[in-house]
Design an enzyme around this catalytic site. Structure first.
Site, short mmCIF file in Angstrom:
data_model
loop_
_atom_site.label_atom_id
_atom_site.label_comp_id
_atom_site.label_asym_id
_atom_site.label_seq_id
_atom_site.Cartn_x
_atom_site.Cartn_y
_atom_site.Cartn_z
N GLU A 1 0.84 -1.19 0.00
CA GLU A 1 0.00 0.00 0.00
C GLU A 1 0.88 1.24 0.00
O GLU A 1 1.70 1.43 0.90
CB GLU A 1 -0.90 0.00 1.24
CG GLU A 1 -1.73 1.22 1.41
CD GLU A 1 -2.47 1.25 2.74
OE1 GLU A 1 -2.79 2.36 3.21
OE2 GLU A 1 -2.73 0.18 3.31
N LYS B 1 -11.49 -1.34 7.56
CA LYS B 1 -10.30 -0.96 8.32
C LYS B 1 -10.76 -0.24 9.58
O LYS B 1 -11.41 0.80 9.50
CB LYS B 1 -9.44 -0.05 7.45
CG LYS B 1 -8.29 0.61 8.16
CD LYS B 1 -7.56 1.54 7.19
CE LYS B 1 -6.51 2.36 7.89
NZ LYS B 1 -5.74 3.17 6.93
#
Length: 187
Positions: free
Chosen positions: A2, A91
């Site tokens: 990421e 998340k």
């Protein structure tokens, strides 16, 4: 991998990584704050999107583009809203600051169907606790990619940290499976 939008030149980094590494590694964009930023990330080649907070338009774009989305949420309402909007994973951020693994366990009680990924407060000492609490994956940043390793050009430190995290997750899941099997057979 990421690449957060807080990295200088993040879109160029994503383009370069996709060009050179996409066959070996999934390259995604993090800290994606809105649909406009998400579009730029997808155009750069990002293969998944991660946001620190709940933005419905970003989730809707990811769903339309059939792109893996991990929307950020904190409260039960936000977690449920992200999931119902189509986020593949949710998340939980900043998890460590609101109770850590105990918070994940509390969320999993009424929301067992939602795949939660804690970020913030996840390290080698807490990783097992988060998995035991019901996390499907772990969001790890600075504990994995340590600044000193980057500055000293020692990627082997990052690789070793990744191996440690993977070993903890694998061992914890194996122990949980053994415990579940034992519990079922004792009935």
């Amino acid at each position: 991998m990421e690449i957060t939008m807080t990295v200088p030149g993040a879109l160029d980094v994503i383009r370069e990584l996709v060009k050179n590494c996409a066959s070996d590694v999934l390259i995604g964009a993090g800290t994606v704050l809105n649909a406009e930023a998400a579009r730029r990330c997808l155009d750069a080649g990002a293969q998944f999107l991660v946001s620190p907070g709940l933005n419905i338009q970003t989730i809707e774009l990811a769903v339309r583009e059939e792109m893996l989305m991990m929307a950020g949420a904190l409260t039960p309402t936000e977690v449920l809203t992200a999931w119902e909007a189509g986020s593949d994973l949710v998340k939980v951020f900043p998890c460590g600051q609101v109770g850590g693994a105990k918070y994940i366990k509390a969320l999993k009680g009424p929301l067992p169907q939602i795949p939660l990924v804690p970020t913030g407060g996840v390290n080698l000492n807490t990783a097992a606790e988060f998995i035991e609490a019901g996390a499907v994956a772990l969001g790890v940043g600075g504990e994995l990619v340590q600044t000193d390793a980057l500055k000293s050009n020692k990627p082997e430190i990052i690789v070793e940290n990744a191996r440690k995290f993977l070993a903890i997750v694998k061992q914890t899941r194996a122990q949980m499976a053994t415990s579940t099997t034992a519990a079922k057979s004792s009935r």
